[in-house]
Design a protein around this motif. Sequence first.
Motif, short mmCIF file in Angstrom:
data_model
loop_
_atom_site.label_atom_id
_atom_site.label_comp_id
_atom_site.label_asym_id
_atom_site.label_seq_id
_atom_site.Cartn_x
_atom_site.Cartn_y
_atom_site.Cartn_z
N ASP A 254 0.85 -1.19 0.00
CA ASP A 254 0.00 0.00 0.00
C ASP A 254 0.89 1.24 0.00
OD1 ASP A 254 -2.15 1.74 0.18
OD2 ASP A 254 -2.52 1.38 2.32
N TYR B 116 2.26 2.64 3.31
CA TYR B 116 1.35 2.59 4.47
C TYR B 116 1.37 1.20 5.10
CZ TYR B 116 -0.11 7.36 3.85
OH TYR B 116 -0.10 8.73 3.78
N HIS C 214 -1.46 -0.37 12.04
CA HIS C 214 -1.03 -1.67 11.50
C HIS C 214 0.43 -1.59 11.09
CE1 HIS C 214 -3.22 0.85 8.49
NE2 HIS C 214 -2.07 0.73 7.84
N PHE D 72 -10.34 -2.45 1.98
CA PHE D 72 -9.89 -2.64 0.60
C PHE D 72 -10.55 -3.86 -0.03
CE2 PHE D 72 -5.55 -0.52 1.62
CZ PHE D 72 -6.15 0.72 1.59
N PHE E 217 -7.05 -3.22 6.53
CA PHE E 217 -6.70 -2.75 5.18
C PHE E 217 -6.22 -3.96 4.37
CE2 PHE E 217 -7.13 0.89 7.85
CZ PHE E 217 -7.86 1.75 7.04
N GLN F 89 -1.29 -5.66 5.70
CA GLN F 89 -1.28 -4.59 6.71
C GLN F 89 -1.98 -5.10 7.97
OE1 GLN F 89 -3.14 -1.91 3.76
NE2 GLN F 89 -1.67 -0.36 4.41
N ARG G 253 1.38 13.34 11.22
CA ARG G 253 0.01 13.10 10.74
C ARG G 253 -0.22 11.64 11.07
NH1 ARG G 253 -2.05 9.07 7.01
NH2 ARG G 253 -3.92 9.89 6.04
N ASP H 254 -2.05 8.26 10.77
CA ASP H 254 -2.88 7.47 9.87
C ASP H 254 -3.99 6.71 10.61
OD1 ASP H 254 -3.04 6.47 7.05
OD2 ASP H 254 -2.77 4.54 8.04
N VAL H 255 -5.20 6.77 10.08
CA VAL H 255 -6.38 6.09 10.66
C VAL H 255 -6.29 5.91 12.18
CG1 VAL H 255 -7.21 4.93 8.59
CG2 VAL H 255 -5.48 3.79 9.97
N GLU I 103 -5.78 11.43 11.23
CA GLU I 103 -6.73 11.08 10.18
C GLU I 103 -7.82 10.26 10.85
OE1 GLU I 103 -7.09 8.70 5.97
OE2 GLU I 103 -6.16 7.83 7.73
N LYS J 100 -17.78 7.79 -2.99
CA LYS J 100 -16.49 8.10 -3.58
C LYS J 100 -16.36 7.60 -5.03
CE LYS J 100 -11.62 7.15 -2.94
NZ LYS J 100 -10.54 6.64 -2.12
N HIS K 258 -3.84 12.08 -1.05
CA HIS K 258 -3.39 10.95 -1.86
C HIS K 258 -4.43 9.84 -1.95
CE1 HIS K 258 -2.81 9.93 2.26
NE2 HIS K 258 -2.59 8.67 1.94
N ASP K 259 -5.57 9.99 -1.27
CA ASP K 259 -6.59 8.94 -1.25
C ASP K 259 -7.81 9.27 -2.10
OD1 ASP K 259 -5.20 7.28 0.49
OD2 ASP K 259 -6.10 8.17 2.27
N GLU L 230 -6.19 -0.51 -3.33
CA GLU L 230 -7.62 -0.30 -3.13
C GLU L 230 -8.36 -0.36 -4.47
OE1 GLU L 230 -10.10 2.97 -0.80
OE2 GLU L 230 -9.81 3.51 -2.88
N ARG M 254 -7.70 6.32 -6.22
CA ARG M 254 -6.67 7.13 -5.59
C ARG M 254 -5.50 7.39 -6.56
NH1 ARG M 254 -5.86 4.20 0.21
NH2 ARG M 254 -4.68 2.65 -0.96
N ARG N 123 -1.82 10.04 -7.70
CA ARG N 123 -0.55 9.33 -7.49
C ARG N 123 0.31 9.17 -8.73
NH1 ARG N 123 -2.20 4.68 -3.07
NH2 ARG N 123 -3.19 6.12 -1.62
O1 ISL Z 1 -9.12 5.92 0.65
C1 ISL Z 1 -10.04 5.51 1.31
C2 ISL Z 1 -11.26 5.03 0.76
O2 ISL Z 1 -11.23 5.15 -0.57
C3 ISL Z 1 -10.08 5.56 2.73
O3 ISL Z 1 -10.90 4.58 3.24
C4 ISL Z 1 -8.72 5.38 3.30
O4 ISL Z 1 -8.29 4.08 3.13
C5 ISL Z 1 -8.80 5.71 4.73
O5 ISL Z 1 -9.12 7.06 4.80
C6 ISL Z 1 -7.50 5.45 5.42
O6 ISL Z 1 -6.43 6.05 4.76
C7 ISL Z 1 -5.15 5.92 5.29
O7 ISL Z 1 -4.84 4.61 5.69
C8 ISL Z 1 -4.74 3.62 4.67
C9 ISL Z 1 -3.92 4.07 3.49
O8 ISL Z 1 -4.12 3.20 2.43
C10 ISL Z 1 -4.27 5.47 3.05
O9 ISL Z 1 -3.43 5.88 2.02
C11 ISL Z 1 -4.16 6.35 4.26
O10 ISL Z 1 -4.34 7.71 3.97
C12 ISL Z 1 -4.13 2.43 5.31
O11 ISL Z 1 -2.93 2.76 5.94
#
Ligand code: ISL
Length: 614
Positions: A141, A144, A184, A230, A249, A253, A283, A285-286, A343, A379, A414-415, A473, A499, A503
Amino acid sequence: MLTLDDKVKDLYKNPVGHDIIEKLLLTMGKSSFLVKNPIVSNMKLETLVKLAGDKISYDFAEKVMELVNAEEDIPVMQRGKISKRWWKEAVFYQIYPRSFLDTNGDGIGDLRGIIEKVDYLKDLGVDAIWLSPVYDSPNDDNGYDIRDYRKIMAEFGTMEDFDELLKKLHEKDMKLIMDLVVNHTSDEHEWFKEALRDENSKYRDYYFFRKGTKTENGKNLPPNNWRSFFAGSAWNYYKNEDIWALHLFSKKQMDLNWDNENVRNDVIDMINWWLDKGVDGFRMDVISLISKKPELPEGDEKIGEMMGITGIENYYYGPHLHEYLREIRARAFDPHRAFSVGETPGLGMEMCKLITGEERKELDMVFCFDHLETPGHGKYEDYEYDLNYFRDFIINWTENYGDNRRMALFYDNHDNPRMISKITHNKELYEPLAKLLALMQFTLKGTPFVYQGEEMGISNYEFTSMDQITDVEGKGTYAELLLKMSAGEAFHTVVSGTREHARVLLPWNSTRLPEHEGLDVPVYPSVTKCYKDLIALRRSDLAFAYGDFYCISKKKDKFVYKRSYEGREYIIDCNLSGEPIKAYNVGMVWELIYTTGSDGDMLAPYEARIYKLT
Ligand code: ISL
Ligand code: CA
């Protein structure tokens, strides 16, 4: 304690209840006025459940009540007293290293590419960089999925490159925040490898290993029905060990068990290691997903259907979330005076309030995502986003989030696909639209986060085949869609939301991953100039960072607002539509100090202006 005997309005007063109702309305494409209607708001919850028929089962209602009753706190609202912090005045710029700038021709962006562009970013007016993961990773990923938190990904460069980047940024008086991915780790991380290899290892309990559910006919099913973000089950089966492990994810992960204090100690050590190096914050992540209900209960299928993911109610606002955030802050961030932005996918405003209230000592800021799609849209839908919704979202947050909290202002990351492509399919309007978005972002009350390429007016790419989609994803979603629709439709759907749009290497030069060869979008030097001018303007007066916000007009397609601070005042007049509309009549005492178009009686499509009180 709330029960089904209470009324809808009681539920709405509770922070969790409030956000759940809002989220449901959003997914159904309904306005929150519905809850404010006295007939609805005075209705007993039990009656509502009955009326909803098979949409809301008693099970569902009970799960919701459980979540609601777990949160006893009510956010403290403070108005008018904003503490001054560097991160409230700063303009952040997110770099996704892989697709920023490639300097050695392998098609992959690298740290040297970022070092090369520090001057460009400084010149643009950027104060702080958020670097998406640069740690060693097998890239299931794109970083990530971290294999080693203390090592730099070889494709990106070396630790020396990283140190040089940090040094250069600091020399230029810029800050660097890293991406902290600790919900993770990669399945190739030493902890996980050890945990899988030896069931008596201390690392076994770092993750969620569980035996499967054996059915009568000898089938071995996953331990519960949770789904991964995913696509597919959230459990991966390890045949040799006859054991399953949890991954919200990708199946590389693996979710960490935060209830294990050794996990928390190791993660906090790692954070301190980077902060000691001098990075200015993270920042995260999740981060809202780190606390899971320990029994890992079955997910409610109805909630799953609504939220697009089964199991989510058991971890998206988990039992120890606040506690763990406070622990990280007290043991790592505060001693270093470091900044944190979380996030928090799925959390609404009231829950975000409880995580970011200054007095609560959890996170400094969060990213909420409720403005990324208009109500009723998802989305992966191909539709035109209505900026009137964005305006209302901003007004609501600005007026109700409270001055002891700070909102993050962003459109792209980036998502997600590029916002300008989501708003209009008319490419001729991208240039003014990109400027309108920038103008709002730099004059609203909050902290702007620019995603790389936005300052060039980058829009979505025209992907022509699934071979160009490298993202885990996107690929997972495609495979799931194929079960329901034709390959053509599935591809169209994936392209609408993938996404990957964010990218593809920025078009500074021509090197590209082989998959992305030939993909390009126009860049607009005038948009870059606009970003530069607006950031400079924002910096010239703290009114933009701290001033009061007052909405003057929210008529259809209109957004007119005032910012005022220590006697200085600004009026911002925006056309949210692709048609010309009448400009706001400011009167004589106002001087036009910036316009993305003209100064006439009409605003051109997406035109915006800034006036200053003389
Ligand atoms: O992109 C998403 C749905 O299309 C979101 O669900 C996204 O996966 C979620 O916001 C979490 O994002 C973060 O954690 C993920 C990683 O893939 C993303 O790039 C990151 O921003 C897992 O680490
Ligand atoms: Ca490279």
